[in-house]
Design an enzyme around this catalytic site. Structure first.
Site, mmCIF file in Angstrom:
data_model
loop_
_atom_site.group_PDB
_atom_site.id
_atom_site.type_symbol
_atom_site.label_atom_id
_atom_site.label_comp_id
_atom_site.label_asym_id
_atom_site.label_seq_id
_atom_site.Cartn_x
_atom_site.Cartn_y
_atom_site.Cartn_z
ATOM 1 N N ASP A 36 -22.183 -18.810 7.046
ATOM 2 C CA ASP A 36 -21.436 -19.935 6.401
ATOM 3 C C ASP A 36 -20.050 -18.657 5.270
ATOM 4 O OD1 ASP A 36 -21.023 -23.893 6.117
ATOM 5 O OD2 ASP A 36 -19.380 -22.118 5.602
HETATM 6 C C1 GLC Z 1 -16.039 -24.078 5.193
HETATM 7 C C2 GLC Z 1 -17.382 -24.540 6.291
HETATM 8 C C3 GLC Z 1 -17.072 -24.443 7.283
HETATM 9 C C4 GLC Z 1 -16.086 -22.856 7.401
HETATM 10 C C5 GLC Z 1 -15.726 -21.893 6.317
HETATM 11 C C6 GLC Z 1 -14.880 -21.538 6.710
HETATM 12 O O1 GLC Z 1 -17.144 -24.011 3.889
HETATM 13 O O2 GLC Z 1 -18.927 -25.296 6.197
HETATM 14 O O3 GLC Z 1 -17.277 -25.418 7.977
HETATM 15 O O4 GLC Z 1 -16.149 -22.842 9.281
HETATM 16 O O5 GLC Z 1 -16.843 -22.286 5.188
HETATM 17 O O6 GLC Z 1 -14.122 -22.460 5.714
#
Ligand code: GLC
Length: 735
Positions: A262
């Site tokens: 993430d």
């Molecule tokens: C965010 C989310 C994830 C997302 C990523 C990119 O914090 O937790 O679901 O795909 O960052 O935006």
């Protein structure tokens, strides 16, 4: 002899041709051959470069070998607008306005795998057209508490429902040569302290509740990517976690794709190397906004990793496994031979979104058959509520979208009614303005004071003279509501909606409440309001879908993918705890008793049950009959029953199969969903529904020997229109 000479000559001529086309560039070559050939051509620097971001949403390819970059995009509900290379701000492109599909709770509420397939196909075509080879979705974290800010992005409280709905979505996305990146693996069931909270959960709850949807996505959906979660499990961050990534995902489940962190989920080079991470993104950001600029070479899996390799302090075998997974991703997507071209922002996708929204809408209550609204008898309709006009495709965090258009509930109602009746609108209540959503600049926000009393009085006065009142309320994508990065403070509807609804119902007995939301809410006015609809976040075509149901063009067939408890304490996470934990760790003491499993155990009546949803017609269930009363571990029992549409309208019903283990050596839920079938029945039509039950449906996960166990003894199949509306049962014995 002459023949041989000719052959040799031919061979000598063609050989250089083949020699010029390396295996990895040969689209007809087997995937693993292409991977191995490319791998052995790459330098150490090139290998490390493909393992981490080079921009907000892209990672390097290997230009020297003609291997392209990988481009990721949020999210689960549509393809996010392009952001600048190294900023979170929009790039202001003029050709990236997408179709916003309904939130995944709406998809789950359709209980229809065919609709999940339509969803995956449509969003996959959009992502393909936008040249993304990884779609950062779907999310399948289990709905443990009604307060979790991101429940709207997920598929409810039951592992069987989430597992059966995620598989078609993944398969269809990937037919476009776009990897689905199933998230957030695992145990990301709250937003409070999400970046570090250490989740303590029993193996049984992990395997029986929190992992099944991910396992199905990998083993049946064939997911090519998985996103690690922000939180910790067993004191290791899930983006580099020995247990979840190396042991369960890659070893036990045989996952051959990439584990993507993430954004901001990576915290340590050695752990990232050793504990199963393959691609690092978003480091030094909270995943939604701020971050250090141009820090990519300093990422944990960038220079620091390269240095360890050069010093001989990192195992190149582990490096090669990561690179193979990235190469597999590339050859399955950007360099796959038979990749379609996708399509974007099309009418076809808008109609798909509308169908998904229509099939997901849940008719919760319909006393006196107030719905559908009969326009031949209705001359004046009052629409009340901010959610009748508020844009819901923006906000909510990373799933926010720049939609090509969004039909609001008010617009949908006006379009549907035309001049058959007079439609009037009053706001009734108002939410505080949000930075990026409703105000052009901060000044306007400060000037904007909300006189809730006046808004309410105006709506109640107008309600007195209308034939029908349509209250369109619920939650929204503001921070602290259905939004990433925070949880809700309570179960109640915000902005004094409860007060307004009660007063509207007093002023007009034909008051209908339609909730636009992604989470359960308390309904103190439930006895005062004849009709209630859960309309979810319906995306681009939301308003048209809501109008189609309210005016009867569509017969609602949605069923709740999670329980609506009367009060928060009726939910296991809040009754047994812990939630949200002490800031460092959170113990899932509710264990396997999540959602209806808890209410069944505690004999608590829900406000609206898991699996509940009414129709404009009625369905009668016949007697359930089993083809045998005893089964062994190796065979199965087939249960059949007839279902008849006894009303005057065609409709669809979700027939649900629950299994109850009448005597087990350890605590088990009263019943658990183990199958469902959505059937369409014309008025008066009758169909036979069949369920095949084998020992997997009877098993529990044993902490003792770490395996699934079906204990001999008596079981019961319960077949119902919801978890609280069982219509037929049949017993059988596992020998
Ligand atoms: C965010 C989310 C994830 C997302 C990523 C990119 O914090 O937790 O679901 O795909 O960052 O935006």
């Amino acid at each position: 002899m002459k023949k041989h000479l000719t052959f040799l000559l031919l061979w000598a001529i063609t050989l250089p041709l083949f020699a010029q086309t390396p295996v990895y560039l040969n689209p007809a070559a087997p995937l693993e051959d292409r991977v191995e050939d490319a791998l052995q051509r790459m330098t150490l620097e090139e290998k490390v470069a493909v393992l981490h971001a080079q921009s907000k949403f892209s990672s390097a390819g290997v230009p020297r070998l003609g291997i392209p970059e990988s481009w990721m995009s949020d999210g689960p509900h549509g393809v996010r607008a392009e952001v600048l290379w190294d900023e979170w701000y929009g790039a202001n492109w003029t050709n990236d306005s997408c179709i916003a599909f309904p939130a995944l709770t709406a998809l789950a509420a359709s209980w229809n795998p065919e609709v999940a397939a339509l969803y995956g196909k449509s969003i996959g075509e959009e992502a393909r057209y936008r040249n993304k080879n990884v779609l950062l979705g779907p999310g399948v974290n289990i709905y443990r508490t009604p307060l979790n800010g991101r429940n709207f992005e997920y598929m409810g409280e039951d592992p069987c429902l989430a597992a059966q709905m995620v598989v078609p979505y993944v398969r269809e996305v990937q037919k476009n040569g776009v990897a689905a990146c199933v998230k957030h693996f695992a145990l990301n069931n709250q937003e409070i302290d999400r970046g570090h909270v250490n989740v303590q959960v029993s193996d049984r709850a992990l395997y029986e509740i929190y992992l099944p949807a991910f396992k199905a996505a990998v083993q049946q959906g064939g997911a090519w990517a998985i996103m690690g979660a922000y939180n910790q499990y067993k004191d290791q961050h899930c983006c580099h976690n020995q247990y979840l990534l190396n042991d369960i995902l890659k070893r036990d489940w045989g996952f051959d794709g990439v584990v993507i962190s993430d954004w901001g989920g990576v915290h340590d080079t050695e752990q990232a190397i050793a504990n199963g991470l393959d691609m690092e993104f978003g480091t030094w950001t909270n995943g939604m906004d701020w971050s250090k600029s141009d820090s990519y070479s300093r990422y944990y899996m960038a220079q620091p990793y390269l240095q360890l390799l050069k010093d001989g302090r990192a195992d190149e075998k582990i490096l090669n496994d990561k690179v193979r997974r990235v190469l597999r991703l590339v050859f399955r997507t950007n360099m796959s031979p038979n990749r379609p071209y996708g399509s974007f922002g099309t009418q076809e996708h808008a109609e798909a979104g509308r169908r998904i929204a229509e099939e997901g809408i849940v008719l919760l209550q319909n006393n006196r058959n107030v719905l559908p609204i009969d326009l031949s008898k209705t001359k004046s309709i009052l629409v009340v509520g901010e959610n009748a006009v508020k844009r819901m495709t923006i906000g909510g965090g990373s799933s926010s979208l720049k939609a090509k258009y969004e039909a609001s509930p008010l617009a949908g109602i006006q379009a549907r009614v035309g001049n058959a009746a007079q439609v009037t609108y009053v706001k009734g209540y108002e939410s505080p303005a949000e930075r990026e959503q409703d105000v052009k600049n901060a000044q306007e926000a400060q000037l904007k004071t909300i006189d809730a009393k006046a808004l309410r009085a105006e709506a109640v006065e107008a309600a007195k003279s209308a034939d029908v009142v349509l209250f369109i309320g619920g939650l929204n994508k503001n921070g602290g509501q259905d939004c990433e990065g925070a949880d809700r403070a309570g179960l109640e509807l915000p902005y004094e909606q409860d007060l307004l609804i009660a007063e509207l119902a007093k002023a007009n007995p034909s008051t209908v409440v339609a909730l636009v939301s992604g989470n359960a809410v308390a309904m103190p006015w439930v006895a005062q309001v004849p009709a209630i609809v859960e309309a979810w976040y319906g995306g681009t075509e939301a308003g048209n879908a809501i109008a189609a149901v309210l005016f009867g063009d569509v017969n609602p067939s949605g069923k709740l993918p999670f329980t609506f408890p009367v009060r928060l304490q009726d939910n296991g996470a809040h009754a047994a705890g812990e939630y949200p934990g002490d800031g460092k760790s959170v113990a899932y003491r509710d264990d396997i008793f999540v959602g209806y499993r808890w209410l069944d155990k505690e004999k608590i009546k829900p406000l609206f049950a898991f699996g509940h949803g009414l129709s404009y017609t009625t369905f009668q269930y016949g007697k359930a009959v089993a083809d045998k009363s005893k089964i062994t571990a190796s065979d199965a029992v087939t249960v059949t029953l007839s279902v008849k549409n006894t009303g005057v309208r065609d409709g669809a019903e979700v027939v649900q199969l629950y299994i109850s283990d009448k005597k087990a050596s350890l605590p088990r839920p009263v019943k658990e969903l183990k199958g469902f079938k959505k059937i369409r029945l014309k008025a008066g039509e009758e169909q036979t529904v069949t369920f095949t039950i084998d020992q997997t449906a009877l098993s529990f996960y044993s902490n003792v020997n770490g395996a699934w166990v079906a204990e001999p003894g008596e079981f019961e199949a319960l077949i119902g229109a919801s978890s609280a509306d069982i219509r037929a049962t049949v017993k059988f014995v596992l020998q």
